[in-house]
Motif scaffolding. Structure first.
Motif, short mmCIF file in Angstrom:
data_model
loop_
_atom_site.label_atom_id
_atom_site.label_comp_id
_atom_site.label_asym_id
_atom_site.label_seq_id
_atom_site.Cartn_x
_atom_site.Cartn_y
_atom_site.Cartn_z
N LEU A 204 0.83 -1.21 0.00
CA LEU A 204 0.00 0.00 0.00
C LEU A 204 0.86 1.26 0.00
CD1 LEU A 204 -2.54 1.66 0.23
CD2 LEU A 204 -2.72 1.00 2.63
N ASN A 241 -3.60 -2.18 -6.55
CA ASN A 241 -4.60 -3.18 -6.92
C ASN A 241 -4.41 -4.46 -6.13
OD1 ASN A 241 -6.70 -2.65 -8.95
ND2 ASN A 241 -5.00 -1.90 -10.20
N THR A 244 -5.63 -4.08 -2.57
CA THR A 244 -7.08 -4.05 -2.38
C THR A 244 -7.65 -5.44 -2.10
OG1 THR A 244 -7.58 -4.31 -4.75
CG2 THR A 244 -7.36 -2.06 -3.90
N ASN A 245 -6.89 -6.48 -2.42
CA ASN A 245 -7.37 -7.84 -2.19
C ASN A 245 -7.25 -8.28 -0.74
OD1 ASN A 245 -8.01 -8.29 -4.94
ND2 ASN A 245 -5.87 -8.71 -5.40
N GLY A 251 -7.20 -3.50 2.88
CA GLY A 251 -7.93 -3.52 1.62
C GLY A 251 -8.78 -2.29 1.43
N ALA A 254 -6.47 0.70 0.74
CA ALA A 254 -5.95 0.62 -0.63
C ALA A 254 -7.01 1.04 -1.64
CB ALA A 254 -5.47 -0.80 -0.92
N LYS A 255 -8.26 0.68 -1.39
CA LYS A 255 -9.33 1.08 -2.31
C LYS A 255 -9.52 2.59 -2.31
CE LYS A 255 -11.83 -3.30 -2.00
NZ LYS A 255 -13.00 -4.01 -1.43
N ILE A 274 -15.28 1.46 -7.34
CA ILE A 274 -14.75 1.34 -5.98
C ILE A 274 -15.65 2.08 -5.00
CG2 ILE A 274 -12.83 1.94 -4.46
CD1 ILE A 274 -10.97 1.58 -6.87
#
Length: 415
Positions: A204, A241, A244-245, A251, A254-255, A274
């Motif tokens: 991140l 990306n 985000t998982n 997560g 990160a989004k 998002i």
């Protein structure tokens, strides 16, 4: 010093957004499977704690007081865990930034952010943030003195440095210090990834910093490379990306970061996807809701954006955003209608801001100034002057007040 000044003045957006987006990055408790590293010191066991889940549920719904209470209780149970200290720091820092009016995502979509100062920070909040940072650093340094390859401690120190970068940038407005701490956060998390490539949470901060450095103008990018700073927008977006998982709050962070960067890249459909995933998950998060309207407006879907702003305003009136400044939606609606040259409806939207209970003073000033300008365009000079007087009554020393004084001498004209 001259080189750093070039970085800041040549790419003000990039420095500001870097500091902002490092503010809560990386607060997730880390599993031992993620953090396996050679000669790694034995970390204090970090079992799943429901208080952390509850704290972040409150946090992402902008219920900062409740979030801080949960984080403090978790810290009492794990006093030697620097990440627990970082949780509390995140809550206190973000609560203060919201109170200061520094959490409007729309301000980070352009390069003028550095010049926009908000209301002063609470001295008690400033002292507490600095004390928490010092406490976390002490715990991290103790761990790293025993084992420099302690991936968990390096990760925690990167989080602490990122938080302090945000504090120094947005509260102290000390840009050189902010840059130094942001770079330190990146270096710590790059080292984590060297020791433990599966430590996805570290991507991140590294991803955000890569994107920022990759976004610098070519001349500045060459200059900063001489002191070891580099980046790639593509690598940054890839790392984000991947982050985000994560199934925990990393997560979500990160989004949020990715959403703002995609907006910067004018990839509005991806950013909207998002935002629309976050809104139902955190229904009391006013900022996520407003961001949907901002993205629709930026992408040219003005009727849809107006509908979102109106829906937020009505939901706020019905109690969905207790204690939050949902009048921000009315301000956004006024700006949208103004750009469409619908001056009468724009003035009406600006007037809504004063109807909110205890409206934010900055929002109220901007709305009164906007309403006054609309009334001038509509040839309603008496109403316009009253609005300019209201701007001055709120804060006679602010930038909107300076504009209002000019308009009181000469009526505003739309160009």
């Amino acid at each position: 010093m001259h080189l750093l000044n070039k970085v800041i003045t040549g790419a003000s957006f990039n420095l500001a957004i870097a500091c902002l987006l490092l503010m809560s990055a990386g607060n997730a408790p880390v599993s031992s499977a993620q953090a396996t590293a050679p000669n790694k010191a034995t970390a204090e066991p970090r079992p799943h704690d429901p208080l952390i889940d509850s704290g972040f549920e409150h946090f992402y719904n902008l219920e900062y007081d409740q979030a801080i209470q949960d984080f403090e209780r978790a810290l009492e149970k794990h006093p030697n865990d620097p990440l627990m200290v970082n949780h509390v720091t995140t809550g206190v820092l973000m609560r203060e930034l919201y109170r200061m009016g520094a959490m409007n995502t729309g301000e980070y979509a352009n390069d003028s952010f550095v010049g926009q100062a908000h209301r002063p920070a609470d001295p008690k909040a400033k002292e507490r943030i600095k004390a928490l940072v010092q406490r976390a650093e002490k715990l991290e340094d103790q761990r790293l003195s025993a084992n420099p390859n302690d991936a968990d401690a390096l990760y925690a120190r990167g989080v602490t440095r990122g938080q302090f970068a945000t504090y120094t940038a947005l509260v102290e407005r000390a840009w050189f210090s902010a840059l130094r701490n942001a770079v330190g956060a990146r270096h710590d998390h790059e080292r984590v990834l060297e020791l433990a490539p599966n430590y996805t949470d570290a991507k991140l901060v590294v991803g955000a910093h890569n994107y920022v450095m990759g976004s610098l103008p070519w001349g500045v990018k060459v200059a900063v490379s001489l002191v070891g700073l580099s980046g790639s927008k593509e690598k940054g977006l890839q790392y984000l990306n991947e982050a985000t998982n994560s199934t925990d709050e990393i997560g979500v962070d990160a989004k949020v970061v990715l959403m703002l960067f995609l907006r910067r890249e004018r990839r509005y459909d991806e950013a909207l996807k998002i935002a629309r995933g976050l809104i139902p998950r955190y229904p009391q998060n006013l900022l996520f809701a407003v961001e949907e309207g901002n993205l629709l407006r930026a992408s040219g879907h003005n009727p849809d954006a107006a509908a979102v702003y109106r829906r937020i305003w009505q939901a706020g009136r019905e109690g969905q955003y207790p204690g939050l400044h949902y009048e921000l939606a009315a301000l956004g609606l006024g700006d949208l209608l103004r750009n469409q040259k619908d001056y009468q409806d724009a003035a009406a939207a600006y007037e809504l801001v004063s109807e909110a209970p205890q409206p934010d003073r900055e929002y109220l000033q901007k709305a009164n100034l906007g309403a006054g300008e609309m009334y001038d365009v509509l040839k309603k000079r008496d109403l316009a002057v009253r609005k300019y007087q209201a701007v001055l009554a709120t804060n006679a020393e602010s930038p909107p007040a300076q504009i209002a004084r000019k308009h009181m001498k000469e009526a505003y004209r739309d160009n």
